[in-house]
Design a protein around this motif. Sequence first.
Motif, mmCIF file in Angstrom:
data_model
loop_
_atom_site.group_PDB
_atom_site.id
_atom_site.type_symbol
_atom_site.label_atom_id
_atom_site.label_comp_id
_atom_site.label_asym_id
_atom_site.label_seq_id
_atom_site.Cartn_x
_atom_site.Cartn_y
_atom_site.Cartn_z
ATOM 1 N N ALA A 135 0.836 -1.206 0.000
ATOM 2 C CA ALA A 135 0.000 0.000 0.000
ATOM 3 C C ALA A 135 0.870 1.255 0.000
ATOM 4 O O ALA A 135 0.592 2.218 -0.719
ATOM 5 N N TYR A 136 1.935 1.235 0.785
ATOM 6 C CA TYR A 136 2.830 2.393 0.867
ATOM 7 C C TYR A 136 3.537 2.643 -0.467
ATOM 8 O O TYR A 136 3.575 3.782 -0.952
ATOM 9 N N GLU A 137 4.067 1.598 -1.055
ATOM 10 C CA GLU A 137 4.818 1.751 -2.299
ATOM 11 C C GLU A 137 3.928 2.167 -3.473
ATOM 12 O O GLU A 137 4.409 2.794 -4.430
ATOM 13 N N ASN A 138 2.635 1.866 -3.385
ATOM 14 C CA ASN A 138 1.732 2.163 -4.493
ATOM 15 C C ASN A 138 0.730 3.275 -4.160
ATOM 16 O O ASN A 138 -0.261 3.458 -4.877
ATOM 17 N N ASN A 139 1.015 3.999 -3.077
ATOM 18 C CA ASN A 139 0.192 5.149 -2.684
ATOM 19 C C ASN A 139 -1.293 4.793 -2.533
ATOM 20 O O ASN A 139 -2.186 5.548 -2.950
ATOM 21 N N LEU A 140 -1.533 3.622 -1.937
ATOM 22 C CA LEU A 140 -2.908 3.211 -1.675
ATOM 23 C C LEU A 140 -3.338 3.688 -0.298
ATOM 24 O O LEU A 140 -2.540 3.719 0.643
ATOM 25 N N PHE A 144 -2.240 -21.735 1.288
ATOM 26 C CA PHE A 144 -1.357 -21.057 0.323
ATOM 27 C C PHE A 144 -1.535 -19.541 0.280
ATOM 28 O O PHE A 144 -1.319 -18.912 -0.769
ATOM 29 N N LEU A 145 -1.864 -18.916 1.404
ATOM 30 C CA LEU A 145 -2.085 -17.470 1.410
ATOM 31 C C LEU A 145 -0.857 -16.690 0.949
ATOM 32 O O LEU A 145 -0.980 -15.642 0.302
ATOM 33 N N TYR A 146 0.321 -17.189 1.289
ATOM 34 C CA TYR A 146 1.554 -16.477 0.941
ATOM 35 C C TYR A 146 1.686 -16.264 -0.564
ATOM 36 O O TYR A 146 2.331 -15.314 -1.016
ATOM 37 N N LYS A 147 1.077 -17.144 -1.360
ATOM 38 C CA LYS A 147 1.171 -17.036 -2.819
ATOM 39 C C LYS A 147 0.419 -15.819 -3.349
ATOM 40 O O LYS A 147 0.768 -15.262 -4.398
ATOM 41 N N TYR A 148 -0.619 -15.411 -2.630
ATOM 42 C CA TYR A 148 -1.528 -14.395 -3.151
ATOM 43 C C TYR A 148 -1.297 -12.999 -2.574
ATOM 44 O O TYR A 148 -1.932 -12.040 -3.031
ATOM 45 N N LEU A 149 -0.418 -12.874 -1.596
ATOM 46 C CA LEU A 149 -0.229 -11.587 -0.935
ATOM 47 C C LEU A 149 0.412 -10.563 -1.858
ATOM 48 O O LEU A 149 1.306 -10.874 -2.649
ATOM 49 N N LEU A 150 -0.032 -9.316 -1.742
ATOM 50 C CA LEU A 150 0.559 -8.188 -2.447
ATOM 51 C C LEU A 150 1.545 -7.533 -1.492
ATOM 52 O O LEU A 150 1.150 -6.973 -0.471
ATOM 53 N N MET A 151 2.832 -7.636 -1.799
ATOM 54 C CA MET A 151 3.885 -7.183 -0.911
ATOM 55 C C MET A 151 4.700 -6.073 -1.561
ATOM 56 O O MET A 151 4.852 -6.029 -2.782
ATOM 57 N N GLY A 152 5.256 -5.183 -0.721
ATOM 58 C CA GLY A 152 6.231 -4.231 -1.210
ATOM 59 C C GLY A 152 7.460 -4.968 -1.703
ATOM 60 O O GLY A 152 7.794 -6.049 -1.206
ATOM 61 N N LYS A 153 8.142 -4.410 -2.682
ATOM 62 C CA LYS A 153 9.267 -5.107 -3.300
ATOM 63 C C LYS A 153 10.376 -5.413 -2.299
ATOM 64 O O LYS A 153 10.963 -6.495 -2.308
ATOM 65 N N GLY A 154 10.668 -4.455 -1.431
ATOM 66 C CA GLY A 154 11.727 -4.672 -0.446
ATOM 67 C C GLY A 154 11.382 -5.761 0.544
ATOM 68 O O GLY A 154 12.206 -6.640 0.843
ATOM 69 N N GLU A 155 10.150 -5.737 1.051
ATOM 70 C CA GLU A 155 9.699 -6.748 2.011
ATOM 71 C C GLU A 155 9.642 -8.121 1.364
ATOM 72 O O GLU A 155 10.005 -9.132 1.972
ATOM 73 N N ASP A 156 9.199 -8.154 0.122
ATOM 74 C CA ASP A 156 9.109 -9.430 -0.587
ATOM 75 C C ASP A 156 10.492 -10.022 -0.816
ATOM 76 O O ASP A 156 10.691 -11.241 -0.727
ATOM 77 N N LYS A 157 11.455 -9.156 -1.098
ATOM 78 C CA LYS A 157 12.814 -9.608 -1.392
ATOM 79 C C LYS A 157 13.444 -10.316 -0.201
ATOM 80 O O LYS A 157 14.254 -11.242 -0.376
ATOM 81 N N ILE A 158 13.096 -9.899 1.012
ATOM 82 C CA ILE A 158 13.674 -10.513 2.212
ATOM 83 C C ILE A 158 12.785 -11.631 2.764
ATOM 84 O O ILE A 158 12.947 -12.061 3.903
ATOM 85 N N GLY A 159 11.839 -12.095 1.947
ATOM 86 C CA GLY A 159 11.001 -13.223 2.351
ATOM 87 C C GLY A 159 9.851 -12.858 3.256
ATOM 88 O O GLY A 159 9.334 -13.711 3.990
ATOM 89 N N GLY A 160 9.398 -11.607 3.201
ATOM 90 C CA GLY A 160 8.334 -11.156 4.095
ATOM 91 C C GLY A 160 7.045 -11.924 3.979
ATOM 92 O O GLY A 160 6.353 -12.139 4.986
ATOM 93 N N ARG A 161 6.718 -12.379 2.773
ATOM 94 C CA ARG A 161 5.440 -13.066 2.590
ATOM 95 C C ARG A 161 5.403 -14.420 3.299
ATOM 96 O O ARG A 161 4.334 -15.017 3.450
ATOM 97 N N TYR A 162 6.559 -14.926 3.728
ATOM 98 C CA TYR A 162 6.611 -16.231 4.393
ATOM 99 C C TYR A 162 6.677 -16.129 5.928
ATOM 100 O O TYR A 162 6.729 -17.144 6.611
ATOM 101 N N LYS A 163 6.701 -14.909 6.453
ATOM 102 C CA LYS A 163 6.797 -14.732 7.903
ATOM 103 C C LYS A 163 5.499 -15.157 8.583
ATOM 104 O O LYS A 163 4.398 -14.908 8.084
ATOM 105 N N ASP A 164 5.637 -15.758 9.770
ATOM 106 C CA ASP A 164 4.454 -16.176 10.525
ATOM 107 C C ASP A 164 3.501 -15.012 10.752
ATOM 108 O O ASP A 164 2.280 -15.153 10.580
#
Length: 240
Positions: A38-43, A99-119
Amino acid sequence: MSNYQRSTIECQKYLEEFNIYFQQLDTLEKALTHPTYAYENNLKDSNQRLEFLGDTILGFIVAEYLFQTYTDKNEGDLSKIKGALVSGESLAIVGRDIFLYKYLLMGKGEDKIGGRYKDSVISDAYESLLAAIYLELGYEVVKQFIYRTLMHKIAELLENGMMDFKTILQELVQKEYKKNVEYKILEENGPDHDKSFTAGIFWEDNLVAIGVGKSKKEAERNGAKLAISYFENEKFKKEQ
């Protein structure tokens, strides 16, 4: 949101296995939107407000189910079961199962460090999804979804006796020795999205048990369970 992300459409297709059909995907997409995206895309909105509502809905439905199903258990037992069932770790497991992690919309930086897989990210997304289902489709639909995705874990919890192994271990050693054990993380292996932790349980600088888990807490809990057996065996030898 009018032009839906591909992951949102794919998530809707998957949810059809649970007989869940969003007429409009705006609410579902919002449930999948991590704050960094949301932050990266001004939502204006992310899934945080939905998470708040979903947490409340989940707590009520689980409490209602336990109250109606386990009439032989007292308030303390019901609270322990509920607490374990709606814990972040438990919800993260459920979120991975669907499989929720597959569908999440993540910021590029957070996604790069594996954020979508965090508990924490996955458990928050699960609660957000519950809120989205409730708002779009109503109480009965979200209740059935929770029943299908989460309630099967109760049998596992009851089989383990709802034991908080770290608390039991602490009470055992303090009663016998007036001193607690110490936990240390010995190893941390694997990529960010699939880490494994090894915890050592020490008593007076001696390693008495080792536990392995997908989180530090899980590793410590598994180690505590083994340490209980160690101390109970020591107690038995003293009494002979």
